[in-house]
Enzyme design. Structure first.
Site, PDB file in Angstrom:
ATOM      1  N   GLY A 137      -6.487 -31.270  -5.509  1.00 44.71           N
ATOM      2  CA  GLY A 137      -6.959 -32.647  -5.610  1.00 44.71           C
ATOM      3  C   GLY A 137      -7.187 -33.346  -4.272  1.00 44.71           C
ATOM      4  O   GLY A 137      -7.221 -34.562  -4.204  1.00 44.71           O
ATOM      5  N   HIS A 144      -9.505 -25.117  -0.674  1.00 44.65           N
ATOM      6  CA  HIS A 144      -9.286 -24.738   0.730  1.00 44.65           C
ATOM      7  C   HIS A 144      -9.887 -23.368   1.070  1.00 44.65           C
ATOM      8  O   HIS A 144     -10.693 -23.253   1.990  1.00 44.65           O
ATOM      9  CB  HIS A 144      -7.782 -24.736   0.982  1.00 44.65           C
ATOM     10  CG  HIS A 144      -7.392 -24.583   2.419  1.00 44.65           C
ATOM     11  ND1 HIS A 144      -7.609 -25.559   3.359  1.00 44.65           N
ATOM     12  CD2 HIS A 144      -6.785 -23.558   3.076  1.00 44.65           C
ATOM     13  CE1 HIS A 144      -7.143 -25.149   4.535  1.00 44.65           C
ATOM     14  NE2 HIS A 144      -6.638 -23.937   4.388  1.00 44.65           N
ATOM     15  N   LEU A 154     -17.337 -28.255   5.561  1.00 46.04           N
ATOM     16  CA  LEU A 154     -17.367 -28.534   4.119  1.00 46.04           C
ATOM     17  C   LEU A 154     -16.050 -29.108   3.594  1.00 46.04           C
ATOM     18  O   LEU A 154     -16.045 -30.003   2.757  1.00 46.04           O
ATOM     19  CB  LEU A 154     -17.707 -27.247   3.346  1.00 46.04           C
ATOM     20  CG  LEU A 154     -17.787 -27.434   1.827  1.00 46.04           C
ATOM     21  CD1 LEU A 154     -18.982 -28.278   1.427  1.00 46.04           C
ATOM     22  CD2 LEU A 154     -17.808 -26.097   1.102  1.00 46.04           C
ATOM     23  N   TYR A 187     -14.086 -31.003   4.944  1.00 42.00           N
ATOM     24  CA  TYR A 187     -13.959 -32.426   5.263  1.00 42.00           C
ATOM     25  C   TYR A 187     -15.169 -33.125   4.649  1.00 42.00           C
ATOM     26  O   TYR A 187     -15.939 -33.798   5.320  1.00 42.00           O
ATOM     27  CB  TYR A 187     -13.879 -32.653   6.780  1.00 42.00           C
ATOM     28  CG  TYR A 187     -12.665 -32.026   7.444  1.00 42.00           C
ATOM     29  CD1 TYR A 187     -11.493 -31.793   6.717  1.00 42.00           C
ATOM     30  CD2 TYR A 187     -12.668 -31.683   8.797  1.00 42.00           C
ATOM     31  CE1 TYR A 187     -10.377 -31.223   7.313  1.00 42.00           C
ATOM     32  CE2 TYR A 187     -11.550 -31.121   9.399  1.00 42.00           C
ATOM     33  CZ  TYR A 187     -10.407 -30.886   8.655  1.00 42.00           C
ATOM     34  OH  TYR A 187      -9.301 -30.332   9.250  1.00 42.00           O
TER      35      TYR A 187
HETATM   36  C1  LIG Z   1      -3.782 -34.303   4.024  1.00 43.46           C
HETATM   37  C2  LIG Z   1      -4.846 -33.239   4.162  1.00 43.46           C
HETATM   38  C3  LIG Z   1      -4.683 -32.244   5.115  1.00 43.46           C
HETATM   39  C4  LIG Z   1      -5.636 -31.253   5.257  1.00 43.46           C
HETATM   40  N1  LIG Z   1      -5.443 -30.281   6.196  1.00 43.46           N
HETATM   41  C5  LIG Z   1      -6.363 -29.312   6.330  1.00 43.46           C
HETATM   42  C6  LIG Z   1      -6.189 -28.276   7.294  1.00 43.46           C
HETATM   43  O1  LIG Z   1      -5.193 -28.238   8.022  1.00 43.46           O
HETATM   44  N2  LIG Z   1      -7.158 -27.345   7.396  1.00 43.46           N
HETATM   45  C7  LIG Z   1      -8.266 -27.359   6.607  1.00 43.46           C
HETATM   46  O2  LIG Z   1      -9.081 -26.457   6.733  1.00 43.46           O
HETATM   47  N3  LIG Z   1      -8.453 -28.318   5.693  1.00 43.46           N
HETATM   48  C8  LIG Z   1      -7.533 -29.279   5.534  1.00 43.46           C
HETATM   49  N4  LIG Z   1      -7.744 -30.259   4.603  1.00 43.46           N
HETATM   50  C9  LIG Z   1      -8.967 -30.239   3.801  1.00 43.46           C
HETATM   51  C10 LIG Z   1      -8.825 -29.326   2.595  1.00 43.46           C
HETATM   52  O3  LIG Z   1      -8.957 -27.986   3.012  1.00 43.46           O
HETATM   53  C11 LIG Z   1      -9.925 -29.631   1.583  1.00 43.46           C
HETATM   54  O4  LIG Z   1      -9.856 -30.967   1.170  1.00 43.46           O
HETATM   55  C12 LIG Z   1      -9.857 -28.686   0.378  1.00 43.46           C
HETATM   56  O5  LIG Z   1     -11.132 -28.579  -0.200  1.00 43.46           O
HETATM   57  C13 LIG Z   1      -8.870 -29.175  -0.642  1.00 43.46           C
HETATM   58  O6  LIG Z   1      -8.701 -28.254  -1.666  1.00 43.46           O
HETATM   59  P1  LIG Z   1      -7.925 -28.691  -2.972  1.00 43.46           P
HETATM   60  O7  LIG Z   1      -7.888 -27.561  -3.884  1.00 43.46           O
HETATM   61  O8  LIG Z   1      -6.654 -29.361  -2.585  1.00 43.46           O
HETATM   62  O9  LIG Z   1      -8.860 -29.875  -3.473  1.00 43.46           O
HETATM   63  P2  LIG Z   1      -9.605 -30.167  -4.876  1.00 43.46           P
HETATM   64  O10 LIG Z   1      -9.957 -31.611  -4.786  1.00 43.46           O
HETATM   65  O11 LIG Z   1      -8.803 -29.713  -6.025  1.00 43.46           O
HETATM   66  O12 LIG Z   1     -10.892 -29.268  -4.757  1.00 43.46           O
HETATM   67  C14 LIG Z   1     -11.841 -29.387  -3.732  1.00 43.46           C
HETATM   68  C15 LIG Z   1     -13.170 -28.796  -4.185  1.00 43.46           C
HETATM   69  O13 LIG Z   1     -12.985 -27.430  -4.575  1.00 43.46           O
HETATM   70  C16 LIG Z   1     -13.276 -27.256  -5.973  1.00 43.46           C
HETATM   71  N5  LIG Z   1     -12.261 -26.349  -6.507  1.00 43.46           N
HETATM   72  C17 LIG Z   1     -10.912 -26.478  -6.392  1.00 43.46           C
HETATM   73  N6  LIG Z   1     -10.299 -25.426  -6.947  1.00 43.46           N
HETATM   74  C18 LIG Z   1     -11.259 -24.621  -7.442  1.00 43.46           C
HETATM   75  C19 LIG Z   1     -11.238 -23.377  -8.129  1.00 43.46           C
HETATM   76  N7  LIG Z   1     -10.093 -22.740  -8.395  1.00 43.46           N
HETATM   77  N8  LIG Z   1     -12.421 -22.840  -8.519  1.00 43.46           N
HETATM   78  C20 LIG Z   1     -13.574 -23.479  -8.242  1.00 43.46           C
HETATM   79  N9  LIG Z   1     -13.661 -24.641  -7.562  1.00 43.46           N
HETATM   80  C21 LIG Z   1     -12.505 -25.203  -7.173  1.00 43.46           C
HETATM   81  C22 LIG Z   1     -13.224 -28.643  -6.557  1.00 43.46           C
HETATM   82  O14 LIG Z   1     -14.012 -28.744  -7.720  1.00 43.46           O
HETATM   83  C23 LIG Z   1     -13.755 -29.485  -5.411  1.00 43.46           C
HETATM   84  O15 LIG Z   1     -15.151 -29.387  -5.344  1.00 43.46           O
HETATM   85  C24 LIG Z   1      -6.792 -31.260   4.438  1.00 43.46           C
HETATM   86  C25 LIG Z   1      -6.944 -32.254   3.491  1.00 43.46           C
HETATM   87  C26 LIG Z   1      -5.997 -33.250   3.345  1.00 43.46           C
HETATM   88  C27 LIG Z   1      -6.200 -34.323   2.319  1.00 43.46           C
END
Ligand SMILES: Cc1cc2nc3c(=O)[nH]c(=O)nc-3n(C[C@H](O)[C@H](O)[C@H](O)COP(=O)(O)OP(=O)(O)OC[C@H]3O[C@@H](n4cnc5c(N)ncnc54)[C@H](O)[C@@H]3O)c2cc1C
Ligand SMILES: *[C@@H]1O[C@H](CO)[C@@H](O)[C@H](O)[C@H]1NC(C)=O
Ligand SMILES: *[C@@H]1O[C@H](CO)[C@@H](O)[C@H](O)[C@H]1NC(C)=O
Ligand SMILES: *[C@@H]1O[C@H](CO)[C@@H](O)[C@H](O)[C@H]1NC(C)=O
Ligand SMILES: *[C@@H]1O[C@H](CO)[C@@H](O)[C@H](O)[C@H]1NC(C)=O
Ligand SMILES: *[C@@H]1O[C@H](CO)[C@@H](O)[C@H](O)[C@H]1NC(C)=O
Ligand SMILES: *[C@@H]1O[C@H](CO)[C@@H](O)[C@H](O)[C@H]1NC(C)=O
Ligand SMILES: *[C@@H]1O[C@H](CO)[C@@H](O)[C@H](O)[C@H]1NC(C)=O
Ligand SMILES: *[C@@H]1O[C@H](CO)[C@@H](O)[C@H](O)[C@H]1NC(C)=O
Length: 535
Positions: free
Chosen positions: A112, A183, A476, A478
């Site tokens: 999320g 990620h 991407l 970010y």
């Molecule tokens: C506090 C914070 C710290 C961060 N630190 C870093 C860092 O150190 N390095 C870095 O590279 N990035 C970092 N990020 C960015 C992070 O990598 C991205 O925001 C990442 O996309 C988040 O993945 P999520 O699954 O948590 O997010 P989600 O909001 O769940 O998903 C992000 C996107 O991926 C899709 N998705 C998620 N899971 C799946 C799945 N299983 N199959 C298909 N699609 C899917 C979603 O639909 C959405 O489009 C950070 C973000 C935050 C908020």
């Protein structure tokens, strides 16, 4: 809660109908029933236990559960018709097929953390597939591989690896509540990137459910789709239910240090100098810079800019000190600045968890208070001259910068060896470092959110001459909708290329080709999904 959701129902219908004309008013009412009927006939196995409609009392808490950027929590936020929290792949298959059949869009959510909220909001009627109950991690320490389910979070991954071996790790990001779904599929980097590249560079296999509801692994999906989901964002292609990853080696003891310098302590010269060494250091050394505003210790009532050189070295202090003396003596690092730790303790050090947190807290899915923020990213290929840095610091004199942060992350090392087209993530040789620009504000100031967002946009504008060009590259993970958005289901290759090439450079074309082949009806789509080639 019931009253609340009933009140917001009209806004959902209204916003979707602005896009879709009258027909959808009728549609939006019928789709939920069609959907429920369909999933029950496809998958009787416990499906009703995992589907939450607005009628269920825990609908709202399940929706809010992993929303990280509370900028998107407002009464007017379009809400899903259903939230599904599956614990088997077959439940996901049913949801994909039935969403398609009933005209609902799908948003997949893992951690999320999406910066623009795309994993849990949409302006058209939709279903959230929330993977948090598909989050087991199986580690084979001997073979140095792991299978990680699509809803797992980075903190638990580090924790589970450390339980098996103190010498294994994964080169992923720092925040423990980031999900592997977004990620890994968007690239993913952390303190090991100079030595081992990105998280996506170390994925060996994956399981994905495509728009036909089929479960595919690397072999059956083929190398094109397997290429696309390692950096191109899985959301455009399907639901990744598991990743197989190659674990990497770390030593018994690593060293961490954070050296803070304000403008009065030569921060401008140090940041300037850092640009000439940070990507050329020994690849065991990762020195990033966090730029923030702090109170001046020299002049009461005044603020200054602080550069925190936040670092890890994959070795002990006795090897680090001579190395720093040789490569970056200006920082003046001394033994007292350094702490030797086990790898997993260093993960905690970089985790941004509240003071006093323990290793067990790395597995907590909801540890930090949530914030409002907006972010953008840049890549720097030529050192920014001192006058350029001084102009950047001026933005920190403005009110909006009270909680703002810039993060400079060094590249080089392994990152420069991997060809641009190896996976969709193209930011490799030639990049000295990446900047993440972040504006934060709190509840009280949320009425003026636009001020903070505008501050960030002005700063980004200011940096134009100093950062990558043609295209101005962006990361991407970010995600930044300022770069451009799709019209729902109707975006030309040319329109989408504007932002597509910023994230993917020349790899955008191949992503569009893969997308057109594997999801020709463009079922998996969002504001910044890969478009299909129109016929
Ligand atoms: C506090 C914070 C710290 C961060 N630190 C870093 C860092 O150190 N390095 C870095 O590279 N990035 C970092 N990020 C960015 C992070 O990598 C991205 O925001 C990442 O996309 C988040 O993945 P999520 O699954 O948590 O997010 P989600 O909001 O769940 O998903 C992000 C996107 O991926 C899709 N998705 C998620 N899971 C799946 C799945 N299983 N199959 C298909 N699609 C899917 C979603 O639909 C959405 O489009 C950070 C973000 C935050 C908020
Ligand atoms: C949601 O509510 C319905 C009845 O209104 C119930 O049948 C269903 O089991 C509930 N779903 C969950 C996941 O609790
Ligand atoms: C929710 O409850 C209302 C009133 O009880 C009912 O008309 C509607 O069909 C229910 N919706 C779903 C999706 O179960
Ligand atoms: C997660 O799945 C288990 C079954 O494996 C189930 O008992 C539990 O209720 C589920 N949790 C949620 C939040 O849906
Ligand atoms: C962490 O991973 C373990 C091992 O697979 C799993 O049992 C546990 O549920 C996970 N915890 C969380 C919070 O996801
Ligand atoms: C350096 O500054 C950061 C804030 O950016 C602070 O959290 C940290 O405690 C400071 N470290 C030292 C050693 O002063
Ligand atoms: C500031 O850093 C520069 C090197 O970039 C150095 O020449 C100068 O002596 C430093 N000044 C102070 C006060 O440390
Ligand atoms: C900085 O100073 C202001 C008052 O001038 C104070 O309100 C604030 O708490 C201080 N911040 C820190 C981090 O000390
Ligand atoms: C598709 O886009 C074109 C031009 O942007 C527009 O004229 C047309 O109405 C759109 N069609 C749909 C179905 O949205």
């Amino acid at each position: 809660m019931k009253t609340r959701t009933v009140v917001h129902m009209p806004s959902l219908v209204l916003s979707s109908c602005l896009v879709f004309s009258l027909a959808c008013t009728v549609f939006a009412h019928q789709a939920p029933h069609k959907f429920l009927h369909c999933v029950q006939s496809h998958n009787s196995e416990s499906i009703s236990q995992v589907i939450y409609s607005k009628n269920n009392s825990s609908y709202l808490s399940n929706l809010l559960f992993s929303i990280q950027n509370i900028r998107f929590i407002s009464p007017s936020m379009p809400k899903p018709a259903f939230i599904v929290i599956p614990f088997t792949e077959s439940q996901i298959q049913a949801v994909v097929l039935c969403s398609k059949a009933s005209g609902l869009q799908v948003r997949v959510r893992c951690g999320g953390h999406d910066y623009e909220g795309l994993s849990y909001s949409s302006h058209v009627p939709f279903v959230i597939i929330d993977l948090r109950n598909l989050s087991s991690i199986r580690i084979d320490a001997k073979k140095r591989v792991a299978w990680v389910e699509g809803g797992a979070l980075l903190g638990n991954l580090s924790y589970q690896i450390a339980k098996r071996s103190g010498n294994l790790a994964y080169p992923n990001g720092l925040c423990p509540t980031v999900g592997v779904g977004g990620h890994f599929s968007g690239g993913g980097y952390g303190t090991l990137l100079r030595k081992y590249g990105l998280a996506a560079d170390n994925v060996l296999d994956a399981r994905i459910i495509n728009a036909n509801g089929e479960i595919l692994d690397r072999k059956s999906m083929g190398e094109d789709l397997f290429w696309a989901i390692r950096g191109g964002g899985a959301a455009s292609f399907g639901v990744v239910t598991a990743w197989k990853i190659r674990l990497v080696k770390v030593p018994d003891i690593v060293t961490v240090f954070t050296v803070n310098r304000t403008l009065e302590q030569n921060a401008t010269d140090l940041v300037h100098r850092w640009q000439y060494v940070a990507d050329k250091f020994d690849r065991d050394l990762f020195v990033r810079i966090l730029v923030t505003r702090v109170n001046s210790s020299h002049h009461k009532e005044k603020t200054t800019v602080q550069a925190a050189f936040n670092s890890i070295f994959l070795g002990k202090i006795d090897r680090l000190l001579p190395l720093m003396q040789e490569s970056f003596p200006e920082l003046g690092l001394v033994q007292e600045d350094c702490k030797e730790k086990r790898w997993i303790e260093a993960v905690l050090y970089f985790s941004d968890l509240p003071d006093g947190s323990t290793l067990d807290d790395l597995t907590n899915r909801n540890p930090n208070p949530k914030t409002y923020y907006k972010a953008k990213s840049d890549f720097v290929q030529v050192p920014i001259p001192k006058h350029g840095l001084k102009g950047l610091w001026k933005f920190f004199d403005e009110d909006e910068a009270a909680d703002a942060q810039l993060i400079f992350a060094p590249y080089g090392g392994r990152m420069s060896e991997i060809p641009e087209s190896q996976i969709p993530f193209p930011h490799r040789a030639g990049n000295i470092y990446e900047i993440q620009h972040l504006a934060y504000w709190d509840n009280e100031r949320n009425k003026q959110a636009e001020r903070y967002i505008n501050w960030l946009r002005r700063l980004y504008e200011y940096l134009t001459p100093f950062v990558s060009k043609n295209p101005r590259a962006a990361y991407l993970n970010y995600r930044d909708l300022d770069l451009g958005v799709n019209n729902d289901g109707n975006t030309s290759y040319k329109q989408a290329s504007v932002w597509g090439t910023q994230y993917f450079k020349n790899n955008f074309k191949r992503l569009v080709e893969v997308k057109s082949k594997v999801d020709p009806s463009n079922f998996f789509r969002n504001e910044q999904s890969i478009p299909i080639l129109s016929t």
